[in-house]
Design a protein around this motif. Sequence first.
Motif, PDB file in Angstrom:
ATOM      1  N   LEU A 100     -58.978  93.207 -49.715  1.00  0.00           N
ATOM      2  CA  LEU A 100     -59.271  93.495 -48.310  1.00  0.00           C
ATOM      3  C   LEU A 100     -60.182  94.702 -48.117  1.00  0.00           C
ATOM      4  CD1 LEU A 100     -55.760  92.893 -46.666  1.00  0.00           C
ATOM      5  CD2 LEU A 100     -57.715  91.342 -46.758  1.00  0.00           C
ATOM      6  N   PHE A 101     -60.023  95.728 -48.943  1.00  0.00           N
ATOM      7  CA  PHE A 101     -60.701  96.992 -48.661  1.00  0.00           C
ATOM      8  C   PHE A 101     -61.482  97.538 -49.849  1.00  0.00           C
ATOM      9  CE2 PHE A 101     -56.599  96.871 -46.316  1.00  0.00           C
ATOM     10  CZ  PHE A 101     -57.118  96.670 -45.046  1.00  0.00           C
ATOM     11  N   GLY A 102     -61.677  96.738 -50.903  1.00  0.00           N
ATOM     12  CA  GLY A 102     -62.335  97.241 -52.092  1.00  0.00           C
ATOM     13  C   GLY A 102     -63.844  97.295 -52.077  1.00  0.00           C
ATOM     14  N   PRO A 103     -64.564  96.431 -51.338  1.00  0.00           N
ATOM     15  CA  PRO A 103     -66.022  96.371 -51.491  1.00  0.00           C
ATOM     16  C   PRO A 103     -66.757  97.679 -51.246  1.00  0.00           C
ATOM     17  CG  PRO A 103     -65.237  94.427 -50.326  1.00  0.00           C
ATOM     18  CD  PRO A 103     -64.062  95.350 -50.482  1.00  0.00           C
ATOM     19  N   ARG A 104     -66.319  98.486 -50.281  1.00  0.00           N
ATOM     20  CA  ARG A 104     -67.073  99.703 -49.959  1.00  0.00           C
ATOM     21  C   ARG A 104     -67.122 100.650 -51.153  1.00  0.00           C
ATOM     22  NH1 ARG A 104     -65.786 103.220 -44.652  1.00  0.00           N
ATOM     23  NH2 ARG A 104     -66.556 101.282 -43.737  1.00  0.00           N
ATOM     24  N   LEU A 105     -65.975 100.877 -51.818  1.00  0.00           N
ATOM     25  CA  LEU A 105     -65.945 101.803 -52.946  1.00  0.00           C
ATOM     26  C   LEU A 105     -66.633 101.214 -54.167  1.00  0.00           C
ATOM     27  CD1 LEU A 105     -64.691 104.659 -53.053  1.00  0.00           C
ATOM     28  CD2 LEU A 105     -63.995 103.322 -51.099  1.00  0.00           C
ATOM     29  N   ILE A 106     -66.560  99.890 -54.339  1.00  0.00           N
ATOM     30  CA  ILE A 106     -67.277  99.259 -55.446  1.00  0.00           C
ATOM     31  C   ILE A 106     -68.776  99.498 -55.304  1.00  0.00           C
ATOM     32  CG2 ILE A 106     -67.940  97.034 -56.424  1.00  0.00           C
ATOM     33  CD1 ILE A 106     -65.147  96.058 -56.006  1.00  0.00           C
ATOM     34  N   SER A 107     -69.289  99.334 -54.094  1.00  0.00           N
ATOM     35  CA  SER A 107     -70.706  99.572 -53.851  1.00  0.00           C
ATOM     36  C   SER A 107     -71.066 101.031 -54.088  1.00  0.00           C
ATOM     37  CB  SER A 107     -71.064  99.162 -52.421  1.00  0.00           C
ATOM     38  OG  SER A 107     -72.406  99.456 -52.130  1.00  0.00           O
ATOM     39  N   MET A 108     -70.159 101.943 -53.708  1.00  0.00           N
ATOM     40  CA  MET A 108     -70.421 103.367 -53.879  1.00  0.00           C
ATOM     41  C   MET A 108     -70.580 103.721 -55.352  1.00  0.00           C
ATOM     42  SD  MET A 108     -70.587 106.552 -52.926  1.00  0.00           S
ATOM     43  CE  MET A 108     -70.284 108.162 -53.633  1.00  0.00           C
ATOM     44  N   VAL A 109     -69.622 103.336 -56.182  1.00  0.00           N
ATOM     45  CA  VAL A 109     -69.661 103.691 -57.595  1.00  0.00           C
ATOM     46  C   VAL A 109     -70.736 102.913 -58.334  1.00  0.00           C
ATOM     47  CG1 VAL A 109     -68.326 103.656 -59.748  1.00  0.00           C
ATOM     48  CG2 VAL A 109     -67.246 104.390 -57.629  1.00  0.00           C
ATOM     49  N   GLY A 110     -70.941 101.652 -57.953  1.00  0.00           N
ATOM     50  CA  GLY A 110     -71.842 100.802 -58.713  1.00  0.00           C
ATOM     51  C   GLY A 110     -73.312 100.942 -58.378  1.00  0.00           C
ATOM     52  N   THR A 111     -73.651 101.383 -57.158  1.00  0.00           N
ATOM     53  CA  THR A 111     -75.060 101.360 -56.761  1.00  0.00           C
ATOM     54  C   THR A 111     -75.572 102.675 -56.194  1.00  0.00           C
ATOM     55  OG1 THR A 111     -74.506 100.554 -54.533  1.00  0.00           O
ATOM     56  CG2 THR A 111     -74.887  98.905 -56.240  1.00  0.00           C
ATOM     57  N   GLN A 112     -74.724 103.523 -55.656  1.00  0.00           N
ATOM     58  CA  GLN A 112     -75.212 104.680 -54.917  1.00  0.00           C
ATOM     59  C   GLN A 112     -75.243 105.969 -55.733  1.00  0.00           C
ATOM     60  OE1 GLN A 112     -73.343 105.111 -51.056  1.00  0.00           O
ATOM     61  NE2 GLN A 112     -73.236 102.908 -50.761  1.00  0.00           N
ATOM     62  N   ILE A 113     -74.640 105.999 -56.925  1.00  0.00           N
ATOM     63  CA  ILE A 113     -74.709 107.200 -57.751  1.00  0.00           C
ATOM     64  C   ILE A 113     -75.944 107.167 -58.632  1.00  0.00           C
ATOM     65  CG2 ILE A 113     -73.537 108.546 -59.531  1.00  0.00           C
ATOM     66  CD1 ILE A 113     -70.898 107.621 -58.425  1.00  0.00           C
ATOM     67  N   LEU A 127     -51.802 108.285 -46.849  1.00  0.00           N
ATOM     68  CA  LEU A 127     -52.701 108.652 -45.753  1.00  0.00           C
ATOM     69  C   LEU A 127     -53.997 109.263 -46.274  1.00  0.00           C
ATOM     70  CD1 LEU A 127     -50.135 110.125 -43.193  1.00  0.00           C
ATOM     71  CD2 LEU A 127     -51.479 108.034 -42.917  1.00  0.00           C
ATOM     72  N   TRP A 128     -53.886 110.104 -47.298  1.00  0.00           N
ATOM     73  CA  TRP A 128     -55.086 110.732 -47.834  1.00  0.00           C
ATOM     74  C   TRP A 128     -55.984 109.702 -48.523  1.00  0.00           C
ATOM     75  CZ3 TRP A 128     -59.066 113.446 -48.191  1.00  0.00           C
ATOM     76  CH2 TRP A 128     -59.741 113.661 -49.387  1.00  0.00           C
ATOM     77  N   VAL A 129     -55.397 108.812 -49.344  1.00  0.00           N
ATOM     78  CA  VAL A 129     -56.201 107.796 -50.018  1.00  0.00           C
ATOM     79  C   VAL A 129     -56.807 106.831 -49.005  1.00  0.00           C
ATOM     80  CG1 VAL A 129     -56.150 105.937 -51.725  1.00  0.00           C
ATOM     81  CG2 VAL A 129     -54.836 108.016 -52.126  1.00  0.00           C
ATOM     82  N   ASN A 130     -56.065 106.529 -47.931  1.00  0.00           N
ATOM     83  CA  ASN A 130     -56.593 105.662 -46.873  1.00  0.00           C
ATOM     84  C   ASN A 130     -57.804 106.302 -46.220  1.00  0.00           C
ATOM     85  OD1 ASN A 130     -56.965 103.784 -44.869  1.00  0.00           O
ATOM     86  ND2 ASN A 130     -54.909 103.900 -44.064  1.00  0.00           N
ATOM     87  N   LEU A 131     -57.717 107.589 -45.904  1.00  0.00           N
ATOM     88  CA  LEU A 131     -58.853 108.283 -45.307  1.00  0.00           C
ATOM     89  C   LEU A 131     -60.044 108.300 -46.251  1.00  0.00           C
ATOM     90  CD1 LEU A 131     -60.124 110.062 -43.100  1.00  0.00           C
ATOM     91  CD2 LEU A 131     -59.052 112.040 -44.202  1.00  0.00           C
ATOM     92  N   ALA A 132     -59.799 108.567 -47.527  1.00  0.00           N
ATOM     93  CA  ALA A 132     -60.890 108.605 -48.498  1.00  0.00           C
ATOM     94  C   ALA A 132     -61.558 107.248 -48.635  1.00  0.00           C
ATOM     95  CB  ALA A 132     -60.359 109.085 -49.848  1.00  0.00           C
ATOM     96  N   THR A 133     -60.772 106.185 -48.651  1.00  0.00           N
ATOM     97  CA  THR A 133     -61.344 104.838 -48.745  1.00  0.00           C
ATOM     98  C   THR A 133     -62.157 104.509 -47.504  1.00  0.00           C
ATOM     99  OG1 THR A 133     -59.435 104.166 -50.078  1.00  0.00           O
ATOM    100  CG2 THR A 133     -60.790 102.417 -49.154  1.00  0.00           C
ATOM    101  N   TRP A 134     -61.673 104.930 -46.340  1.00  0.00           N
ATOM    102  CA  TRP A 134     -62.367 104.637 -45.084  1.00  0.00           C
ATOM    103  C   TRP A 134     -63.732 105.315 -45.022  1.00  0.00           C
ATOM    104  CZ3 TRP A 134     -63.095 107.828 -40.502  1.00  0.00           C
ATOM    105  CH2 TRP A 134     -63.599 107.115 -39.415  1.00  0.00           C
ATOM    106  N   ILE A 135     -63.835 106.550 -45.534  1.00  0.00           N
ATOM    107  CA  ILE A 135     -65.124 107.256 -45.501  1.00  0.00           C
ATOM    108  C   ILE A 135     -65.972 106.939 -46.734  1.00  0.00           C
ATOM    109  CG2 ILE A 135     -64.164 109.130 -44.130  1.00  0.00           C
ATOM    110  CD1 ILE A 135     -64.051 110.851 -46.606  1.00  0.00           C
ATOM    111  N   GLY A 136     -65.444 106.124 -47.668  1.00  0.00           N
ATOM    112  CA  GLY A 136     -66.216 105.716 -48.832  1.00  0.00           C
ATOM    113  C   GLY A 136     -66.231 106.718 -49.956  1.00  0.00           C
TER     114      GLY A 136
END
Length: 458
Positions: free
Chosen positions: A390-403, A171-180
């Motif tokens: 299914l749910f990986g693109p959001r976090l990939i974009s976060m680590v790869g482009t937004q930091i 549940l915690w990892v799901n919430l973290a993935t959902w908020i990016g």
Amino acid sequence: MSDSPETSAPPATTPATNQADRADQSDWRSLDKDLTRLNQVERVTGFVVRPLFGVGLALAFMLLAGLVAALVLGTAPTTVMAAAAAIFGAYLAINIGANDVANNMGPAVGAKALPMAAALIAAALAETAGALLGGSEVVATVSQRLIHPAAISAPDVLIKAMMAAMAASALWVNLATWIGAPVSTTQSIIGAIIGASIAAVGFGAVDWITFSSIAASWMLSPLIGAGLAMALLALIQRLISSQPDKMAAACRWVPVFLGGMGGAFGMFFTLKLPDTLYAPPPGVALAVGGLAGLMSFAIARPVIRRRGDELENQKGAIKALFRLPLVIAAILMSFAHGANDIANAIGPLATIVQALGQTDSAGLRPFAPLHVPFWVLSIGALGMAMGVLLFGPRLISMVGTQITKLNPMRAYCVSTSAALTVIVASWLGLPVSSTHVAVGAVFGVGFYREHMAAQARR
């Protein structure tokens, strides 16, 4: 005799004809408006249904995992409990795949070495292969190190604690993935097991000395990753970027870096062999790493020279030479993640399966090494792959482009320094977070980049 035929004239326009034309034009305008509304409805429907499609597939996989557990165990009295545990394990595996894929593929996507679709497919295949080929001897390490062996002896208490830990962590990892937010799945499952064990038995169930050493490694690992990334980027700039003939320097040194990366991964895989298969001493791991490094250098040298001849007169040619090393590093890190971090997904599930099937008059022995059935291993491997797709693109974009802004050279430093950090931690026996290492390495590269920009402005 009649007069000559009259010359034909165009039909006269009557008010009725004009009214009919206006009616036709009005009908076409109404039809255009209706089609526009239908297109808008279709776009809105797609916007609403597309996220639900992924959720539906995830739910179907979870139910399938429970059905597989029920079919494998047959009519045993514990079948319902095992099916529920399999559903929780599949849910946790999906969330781990969705969140941790950013550690491996984020730098490659951010540097535009791989498009998002190719990165997702490569990560899913590498994660599955690593889990199935390198994770067959998974042991519930976090449970064995964190919990006193004599603290939980009743099977029902252990089962409830592990199921609660899986549900809470997922549940915690799901919430973290959902908020990016990229979070550590290792920390999530360790914290969940500690909380469940305290609730079930008390504070005495936790080995706090072991937990203190683990917590210290969590704080040090991102700093080590950042430092190694900064040092590697500085070395590349000194050996290649600051040279008069940058292309010649790149063709000379890039194969050396590739050889070093091959050696590092060779040592990494050797050190990560299951203890039940082979526990290599440091000398053997060093020898394997040296051999892998020499082979990587021998293979890379002609390839890099040929590629350098093709790119010599192009802008950004030096950075383009690092794309292949970066892609290889990202795929190998995904394989390593699947082989090792699958324990976070199915370690508690394997413990529950063993607890359900291995009790005797002396009570449960939950801290014996676990033999993981293939169906349990498959749930973890396929669940992580599904989470990636299914749910990986959001976090990939976060680590790869937004930091920070990454190019292939900087992203290569991130991936390689993350691997080296894991190797050093393995030598020291410290469990580290791959998420913290990767984010720390990205931060280190960004800090060094801003530092050099500030120096240039002075």
